[in-house]
Design a protein around this motif. Sequence first.
Motif, short mmCIF file in Angstrom:
data_model
loop_
_atom_site.label_atom_id
_atom_site.label_comp_id
_atom_site.label_asym_id
_atom_site.label_seq_id
_atom_site.Cartn_x
_atom_site.Cartn_y
_atom_site.Cartn_z
N SER A 1 24.08 79.45 54.57
CA SER A 1 25.00 79.61 55.68
C SER A 1 25.52 78.24 56.12
N GLN A 2 26.65 78.23 56.77
CA GLN A 2 27.23 76.98 57.23
C GLN A 2 26.30 76.26 58.18
N HIS A 3 25.58 77.02 59.00
CA HIS A 3 24.69 76.39 59.98
C HIS A 3 23.55 75.65 59.29
N ASP A 4 22.97 76.25 58.26
CA ASP A 4 21.87 75.61 57.54
C ASP A 4 22.37 74.45 56.68
N CYS A 5 23.54 74.61 56.09
CA CYS A 5 24.02 73.64 55.11
C CYS A 5 24.72 72.44 55.74
N CYS A 6 25.56 72.66 56.71
CA CYS A 6 26.43 71.58 57.20
C CYS A 6 26.13 71.15 58.62
N GLY A 7 25.29 71.85 59.35
CA GLY A 7 24.97 71.45 60.70
C GLY A 7 25.76 72.17 61.75
N TYR A 8 25.49 71.84 62.98
CA TYR A 8 25.99 72.53 64.17
C TYR A 8 27.51 72.57 64.26
N ASP A 9 28.19 71.43 64.08
CA ASP A 9 29.62 71.35 64.33
C ASP A 9 30.43 72.20 63.37
N SER A 10 30.15 72.14 62.06
CA SER A 10 30.96 72.90 61.11
C SER A 10 30.66 74.39 61.20
N SER A 11 29.45 74.74 61.60
CA SER A 11 29.13 76.14 61.81
C SER A 11 29.95 76.70 62.97
N LEU A 12 30.04 75.93 64.04
CA LEU A 12 30.84 76.34 65.18
C LEU A 12 32.32 76.40 64.80
N PHE A 13 32.78 75.43 64.02
CA PHE A 13 34.18 75.41 63.58
C PHE A 13 34.51 76.66 62.76
N GLY A 14 33.66 77.02 61.82
CA GLY A 14 33.89 78.22 61.01
C GLY A 14 33.94 79.47 61.86
N SER A 15 33.04 79.57 62.82
CA SER A 15 33.02 80.73 63.71
C SER A 15 34.25 80.77 64.61
N LEU A 16 34.69 79.60 65.07
CA LEU A 16 35.91 79.55 65.89
C LEU A 16 37.14 79.94 65.08
N MET A 17 37.22 79.49 63.84
CA MET A 17 38.36 79.87 62.99
C MET A 17 38.33 81.37 62.70
N SER A 18 37.13 81.93 62.57
CA SER A 18 37.01 83.37 62.39
C SER A 18 37.48 84.10 63.64
N LEU A 19 37.15 83.57 64.81
CA LEU A 19 37.60 84.17 66.07
C LEU A 19 39.12 84.10 66.19
N VAL A 20 39.69 82.95 65.86
CA VAL A 20 41.14 82.79 65.92
C VAL A 20 41.81 83.75 64.94
N GLY A 21 41.26 83.87 63.74
CA GLY A 21 41.83 84.78 62.75
C GLY A 21 41.74 86.22 63.20
N ALA A 22 40.60 86.60 63.77
CA ALA A 22 40.42 87.99 64.18
C ALA A 22 41.29 88.34 65.38
#
Length: 195
Positions: free
Chosen positions: A115-136
């Motif tokens: 998962s992004q959280h495990d692999c890349c850390g806090y910031d990119s995990s939040l960024f991916g989730s925010l982009m998912s929110l914007v897309g949805a």
Amino acid sequence: MPTVWFNDLSVLSCISATRVLTSAIILGSTLWIGAIGRIGFNEKGTTLHLKGIPTATSLYAFCYSAHPVFPTLYTSMANKLQFTKVMMLCFLFCTLANMSMAVTGYLMFGSKVESQHDCCGYDSSLFGSLMSLVGAFLGFTTSVLLPCICYLKITGSSCKRVGLELVVVGVVILMGIFTAIVGTWTSLKEIIGIF
């Protein structure tokens, strides 16, 4: 970039062309790493994770959420008869690029992708989730729901009879509402889970 900096807005088409070139370079680099590097394309894994469909759909919608700029593009075109061909070409390129990147990533890493959280850390995990929110939320609203609703409003007199066209538009609206709600809910759960 503020458009008031340019005397001639045709410069923006050059900027758009560099974005297309950048996407091609990223895809080419990924293919190069898989083919020439030591990674290869031999991984296997579960092809479909049903739990991840809302997030994947939301991120996919984010990639196509430029619909609000289409009227501006249309009015700025020298030959407006080419608009449909240009849009079809753009959507085809985006679809092929997104699918190629997804298939390449799956063949290179399979189920080993963390998962992004495990692999890349806090910031990119939040960024991916925010982009998912914007897309949805915004992506589906501006790219699916509003155009369909405006189409029904504009062609109101011809769509009063229930026909195939009205049924298709109605199904698209219902699917858009469902996907926007489920994608927004899933994205918000991911964002809350990060904190």
